[in-house]
Structures are given as structure tokens and as C-alpha cells.
Design an enzyme around this catalytic site. Structure first.
Site, mmCIF file in Angstrom:
data_model
loop_
_atom_site.group_PDB
_atom_site.id
_atom_site.type_symbol
_atom_site.label_atom_id
_atom_site.label_comp_id
_atom_site.label_asym_id
_atom_site.label_seq_id
_atom_site.Cartn_x
_atom_site.Cartn_y
_atom_site.Cartn_z
ATOM 1 C CG HIS A 85 -0.447 0.179 2.535
ATOM 2 N ND1 HIS A 85 -0.188 -0.864 3.391
ATOM 3 C CD2 HIS A 85 -0.135 1.299 3.223
ATOM 4 C CE1 HIS A 85 0.254 -0.409 4.544
ATOM 5 N NE2 HIS A 85 0.307 0.916 4.468
ATOM 6 C CG ASP A 222 0.414 -4.214 2.751
ATOM 7 O OD1 ASP A 222 0.954 -3.664 1.774
ATOM 8 O OD2 ASP A 222 -0.338 -3.617 3.541
ATOM 9 C CB SER A 648 2.626 1.643 6.514
ATOM 10 O OG SER A 648 1.381 1.602 7.137
#
Length: 713
Positions: A85, A222, A648
Site C-alpha cells: 500500500h 502487503d 507502514s
């Protein structure tokens, strides 16, 4: 958990304060390693804890920032691992209906096949984190407050940054810690040529989509890869075909063995923002009043984008990254509201605050400065709360991309009339290229029909604010133009036209007939007045909060527990262990597996695995990536490490400092950790390095990258 987090800690014995949970909490500054070295060793760290304070050696000098996500070097050729992402914007930017890399993924088979990341993409390599508190406080006295205090701090900050950035290709910033009682300058090498190397298909990289977001069990791969490029002489340079891969001082070694239940793990990255040190009144207002409004606005925004792009693949691609970001924050806000109720955040913060302020009173005159700061801060919090709801509604107007671009251009023109050192931060010469790239990005993320609908929705919220607080000049100008002409007559929907305005003088803006430029000019004075009001309050707040939190640090030290500062986008590390969770009637095991991934596969929408992955899992073709303790291929795992947004893409390291995965999410009830950490519920979700390597090897055939990472010899 540290003493000050426990609530009535001032009345507790040292034995009661020393809870085992403390070791799992904290987003620690590298220099704080010496304060917690014994605890980190006891938790399982095998390398010298001093390495976690050394920015010149691995693992910390392999950790990089992407300006919103974290990442790490995983090869000597500048290969950077991060979350899927975090590269999604570049996938979207390089996609079209005829070449949908966002859905199908992307793999550069050769070095020359790697493509330019989205405009504005950067890799920031950490070089220094230096205490500059004395420099920041130069010229301040106890009587300096309001706008004067704000301006002096800003002047000192810009001076420090300018001196740091005299070094070529450095990006520097000064950030406040503990409410401004301490400041550090963060120096980073800015790598400007960033290229997309590899990301799996959406059916792996975002498997489960919004349905599984913030949930456990999770089965998402991810991960994705960028590469840093520099000029042939090794200097940072803009994109050029002559550029070569950057050679980092070190890179992370990929672990030959994965983690198991109970293993020590740590995460290093750049967490964005937490609010654990705010007052009880700030937290209560946020959850009782502000969050419900913000969450509803995000829901409306997401629903509108989905409705207006339905059936239009080109528009869906354009708004994919915007929508993903909106939905992520929407769901997180909902989780925080639920989490605040579950842990009774209001009572917890009030108890903690009462304990601290009781300690202040017990100290008599010696602690009087802290008592005064508490009273001043409480009054300022009331002022800020009084304007926050209106600011939230008024701010929705800036979702209209061309209006936001016009305001950005006009403000830049206004600031260019001043000497560079006197320009507002964000509009100095150092900011010109990022501004240009923000203007370029619009071309792949804008649809006039959708943008108009977004503006119309925002105007409904805007008009809910009391007329006295709204911008009368903006409203008059918009009424004169009308929405039809606003979008039909503008030239700002063309990239060349937007960029052509970047260096034009103020007089050209004031003579312009472009409707969005006219709106920007009309709203400028109102915006400047509100900005000045906010700065004045910020200066007063810094004066009070810095003293208040200095007292809190003293209180924490008195209880034998160092106090880590709230996250602010600077380099931190955190550690914990791989472990699941239990609550009434529910057991979370620490790992998910390929079989669970296949069980969720429907072949449609968010649960659509690539055919090759389905075939391999059905055949149990996992090769050497099987976890012996599980007897199968792990996908994701849980740990107690303490992270937030901005983490992240952070590398997850084992006890030897080796790469064992990437942190990418938390659980919905655990996101309340931004406000108060609770070891019974706080869990971080990581993609397992074994699933990453299996996908690269078996599904996508990324042999070149595996060899480069040292996985194959």
C-alpha cells in the site's frame, strides 16, 4: 507499562509499578537505548543494544523513510522493501485501462525495465538525529508568548534547517519532542530518483481489501519494492537514464529462518503521530465530539467516490489511492472510537492526569512552574476545542483538487515576494520541486465530474458552519462564477497550465480570469487571518505544554521509568514478541497460513487470488518456505510491538537484527494505542518474510531480485 501510564502511579509501590507489560510499550528514540538496554536484553535481543543507537551502522542505517511510509534497504544495490500500500500510488500512476498494473501487479525482469515512481516519490536515508534544544530556544524568555514565540521558534527552526541543507542533497527538519521541551534535528540524504521494481498482484498485495483491513485473521501479502538511483558519481540526482543504483552503507540480511510463537522481534521506522501525552480534556473532546464528525465526513467522502466512479475503470484507477487512504482512516477512526469505550479512555486519562497533578501539588513551590503550566494548558485546550469542529467542516473544501492547487500556487507566489529565509515553511526554495510534483500528480488522479461532486459535498458541510466563521469573499466569488463555469472555464485541469503558474507574480494571479485562480485570490486574506490566529495559539500552547511535559518526564523518572515522546515522524524503534491474543470466547493464534488464504478465496472482488497462487496452494507447493512449527506456509503474524501510522513498511527484525517481515497494520480494537497503549489488546500485524519470498519465487518468478537479496546463491 510505564508508571505514568498506569493512572494512580504516584500512590503505587515500586513493585506494583514494575509490570512485565512495560517492555512491549514504547516508540523509543535511538539515544534512549542506554536507558532500556537491560529490558531489551531481557526481552531477547541478541545483538549489542548499543547498535540500536548507532545511525552509522546496521540495522538502523538501513532503515529509510518514504515521506509517509517506512522502508529498508535489503540489497547492496539500493533495493528497498516496503508495503504494497506504500507503492500503490506509483502502481496507480503507472496504470491505465490497457495496462492495469494496479490490479495485475508489476515486475521488472531487468534493471532497465524498472519504471519511475509517482512524481514526488523520495527515499530519505537517515544520517543524523541531533539535539538542538538550545539553538531552538535562542531568543526566548518566559515572557515570550503568542505569535512572537511562534515566530521566534520558526525563525530558529528555519535557520537550523538552512544550515543543514547547505550540504548537497540533504533534507533536514527540526521536530518538537515532549511538547517542545526538547528539539532534535533530523538529517537525511534525499534520493530523488525512485523507481518501481516489483509489487505482486492486488489479489495478494491487498487481499481482503477494506473488508479485512484492521482485522485478524489476516491473509495479505502487503509488500512491494522500490529502488534508489543516483548519478554515476554517487550523488543524488533527478531521474536520468544515466543514473545507477544507489549503494547503501549497509542493508538488512534476510533471515534464513522465520519467526515462531514467542520469538523476540523489533521494528524500526518513522511512526507518524500519537497522542499519548495529551491532557484528559483533549482526549475526551476528541472522542466525544470531534471523531464522530470526522468519521461521518470520511464515510460520506468514500461513498461519494465509489458512487461517482462506478462503472468507469479509468476513473476508478485515478481515485484508487485516494479512496484507499480515505477508507483506511475512516475505519481506523471507527476503531478508535470503539476502543476508547472498551478501555474507558476518559477514565484512564483522567486517573493518569490526576496522579501526575497530585505529584505536582505534593512538591510545593519547587513544582509550581508545572502547576502554572497545567492551568495555562487547560485554558488553551478549551480555546482550541471551541474552533476544532468548524475547522474540520471548513477544511473539506480542500478536497477539491483544482481549488487546492490554485490556493497552493497563489500562496507560493505571495511567499516568493519575501527573502527565502522569511518565507513560510512549505513555500521556500527547498519546497519548489515537491510543490511542482504535487501539481503533476493531479493529472493521473483527477476527474472533473468526480471533483465537482466532491466540491458540492464539501460545500454542504462548509455551510453548516456559522456564517461569521466562514469566508464571505470566497462565497461571493463562488456565487458569481457558479459551479458550471468553475469547471468549464478553468485551464488548471491541464498539467502544463498548472505548472506555468508556478513562477508567475502575484499581479498575474490578481488579473487572472481563471475561475479557480479567482477563488484562491478571494480566499487568501481570510485564510491568512485564520492562520495567524492558529499560530498565536500555537505559540502560547508551546510555552505551557513544554513545561507541563517536562514535569511529566521528571515524574516518570521518579518512578524509575524513562518516558518516550509521542511519535512525530522521526526515527524510532520498538520491540516485543510474536504472540496471539485471547479474549472471552475468542482465541487468536499468532500465525495465518496459506490454507486460510485459499479458504477465503472467492475469485471475485477483494478475495481474488492470482490463478498461479491458487494452483500452488492446492498442490501444497511451498518449497523451502514452510515453517517447521506450522507444517505449512505462514502468511501473516501478530506481535506486541508498538506502532502507528507511518510505520507502514517498517522492517521487522529478529533478535539478531535480520529481516523477518514487514509491519503493515494493527487490529481494529488496538488502534486506540495512539492514545493509550494496552498490552492486553495491542497487536501489530506483519507479513511473514517466508510468504514474501514464496510469492516472489513461486508465483511471480522474481529470481533476479531473490539473488540480489542474497536468498539464492
Amino acid at each position: 507499562m510505564k508508571a505514568w501510564v498506569l493512572g494512580g502511579a504516584a500512590a503505587l509501590s515500586a513493585t506494583m509499578i514494575a509490570t512485565a507489560a512495560w517492555a512491549d510499550e514504547g516508540m523509543w528514540l535511538p539515544r534512549q537505548t542506554q536507558d532500556i538496554a537491560a529490558q531489551v536484553r531481557a526481552a531477547g535481543l541478541e545483538i549489542d543494544p548499543a547498535l540500536l543507537s548507532n545511525l552509522q551502522a546496521a540495522p538502523l542505517n538501513a532503515i529509510v523513510s518514504l515521506g509517509g511510509c517506512s522502508a529498508s534497504f535489503v540489497s547492496p544495490q539500493g533495493l528497498v522493501a516496503t508495503n504494497h500500500h506504500c507503492v500503490q500510488g506509483s502502481l496507480q500512476y503507472n496504470s491505465s485501462p490497457d495496462q492495469d498494473r494496479l490490479t495485475n501487479g508489476f515486475l521488472a525482469r531487468r534493471l532497465q525495465d524498472e519504471v519511475r515512481a509517482a512524481p514526488g516519490s523520495r527515499i530519505f536515508v537517515i544520517e543524523e538525529l541531533r539535539d538542538v534544544t538550545a539553538d531552538m530556544n535562542r531568543g526566548l524568555t518566559a515572557r515570550t508568548t503568542g505569535i512572537d514565540r511562534y515566530n521566534r521558534l520558526e525563525e530558529n527552526r528555519k535557520s537550523l534547517i538552512a544550515a543543514c541543507e547547505r550540504q548537497p542533497s540533504r533534507r533536514c527538519d527540526v521536530r518538537a519532542y515532549y511538547g517542545g521541551s526538547t528539539y532534535f534535528l533530523q538529517q537525511q540524504l534525499e534520493i530523488k530518483d525512485v523507481r518501481l521494481v516489483y509489487a505482486p498482484a492486488m489479489g495478494i498485495g491487498n487481499f481482503g481489501g477494506e473488508t479485512d483491513n484492521w482485522m485478524w485473521p489476516r491473509h495479505t501479502g502487503d509488500f512491494g519494492f522500490y529502488r534508489a538511483y543516483v548519478a554515476p558519481d554517487g550523488s543524488s540526482a533527478d531521474y536520468s537514464e544515466a543514473n545507477v543504483p544507489y549503494r547503501p552503507r549497509s542493508h538488512l540480511r534476510i533471515a534464513t529462518e522465520g519467526v515462531t510463537d514467542g520469538d523476540f522481534v523489533m521494528v524500526a521506522g518513522f511512526p507518524g503521530t500519537t497522542s499519548r501525552l495529551v491532557t484528559a480534556e483533549e482526549a475526551i473532546f476528541q472522542f466525544d465530539q470531534l471523531y464522530p464528525v470526522q468519521t461521518r465526513l470520511l464515510t460520506d467522502y468514500a461513498n461519494l467516490i465509489e458512487q461517482r466512479t462506478e462503472g468507469d475503470q479509468a476513473a476508478q484507477i485515478k481515485y484508487a489511492s485516494i479512496l484507499a487512504g480515505v477508507e483506511n482512516y475512516e475505519k481506523k477512526s471507527q476503531g478508535e472510537i470503539a476502543g476508547a469505550k472498551a478501555i474507558d479512555l476518559a477514565a484512564r486519562k483522567t486517573e493518569q492526569q490526576n496522579a501526575y497533578r497530585s505529584w505536582i501539588r505534593e512538591g510545593g513551590r519547587r513544582r509550581q512552574p508545572y502547576a502554572t503550566a497545567a492551568r495555562d494548558l487547560d485554558a488553551l485546550v478549551q480555546e482550541a476545542n471551541a474552533t476544532a469542529l468548524a475547522d474540520t467542516r471548513l477544511g473539506t473544501i480542500n478536497r477539491a483538487q483544482l481549488y487546492a492547487a490554485a490556493k497552493l500556487l497563489y500562496r507560493y507566489a505571495q511567499e516568493q515576494q519575501k527573502p527565502d529565509a522569511e518565507r513560510e515553511s512549505g513555500y521556500q526554495q527547498r519546497d519548489r520541486l515537491p510543490i511542482q510534483q504535487r501539481l503533476q500528480q493531479i493529472e493521473r488522479r483527477y476527474d472533473a465530474r468526480v471533483d465537482r461532486a466532491v466540491l458540492e459535498q464539501a460545500l454542504v458541510e462548509y455551510r453548516k458552519v456559522d456564517a461569521a466563521s466562514r469566508d464571505a469573499a470566497f462565497e461571493r466569488t463562488l456565487e458569481q462564477i457558479g459551479l458550471d463555469r468553475l469547471y468549464a472555464d478553468t485551464e488548471l485541469d491541464e498539467t502544463a497550465a498548472r505548472l506555468a503558474w508556478l513562477d508567475r507574480p502575484v499581479a498575474d494571479f490578481e488579473r487572472s480570469t481563471d475561475p479557480f485562480i479567482r477563488l484562491a485570490v478571494a480566499s487568501y486574506d481570510w485564510g491568512l487571518r485564520r492562520e495567524t490566529e492558529a499560530k498565536t495559539r500555537a505559540g502560547r500552547t508551546q510555552a505551557a505544554r513544554s513545561v507541563y511535559l517536562q514535569g511529566m518526564r521528571e515524574w516518570a523518572d521518579a518512578n524509575g521509568r524513562p518516558l518516550y515522546p509521542d511519535a512525530n515522524g522521526s526515527l524510532r524503534f520498538t520491540y516485543g514478541k510474536v504472540t496471539g491474543r485471547q479474549r472471552d470466547g475468542l482465541i487468536w493464534t499468532p500465525f495465518t497460513t496459506a490454507e486460510g488464504l485459499l479458504a477465503k478465496h472467492t475469485g471475485e472482488g477483494e478475495f481474488d487470488l492470482p490463478d498461479r497462487a491458487v494452483e500452488l496452494i492446492r498442490d501444497r507447493d511451498y518449497g523451502r518456505y514452510v515453517a517447521p512449527s506450522l507444517g505449512t506456509l505462514p502468511v501473516d503474524y501478530l506481535s506486541t510491538v508498538d506502532i502507528t501510522n507511518g510505520n507502514s513498511g517498517s522492517a521487522t527484525l529478529n533478535a539478531r537484527g535480520e529481516f523477518v517481515g514487514l509491519a503493515f497494520d494493527g487490529t481494529l480494537d488496538g488502534v486506540i494505542s495512539d492514545w493509550s497503549y494496552d498490552p492486553t489488546i495491542n497487536r501489530t500485524i506483519h507479513v511473514d518474510s517466508r510468504f514474501m519470498l514464496w510469492t516472489m519465487d513461486k508465483v511471480d518468478g522474481a529470481d533476479r531480485l531473490l539473488e540480489e537479496m542474497g536468498v539464492r546463491r
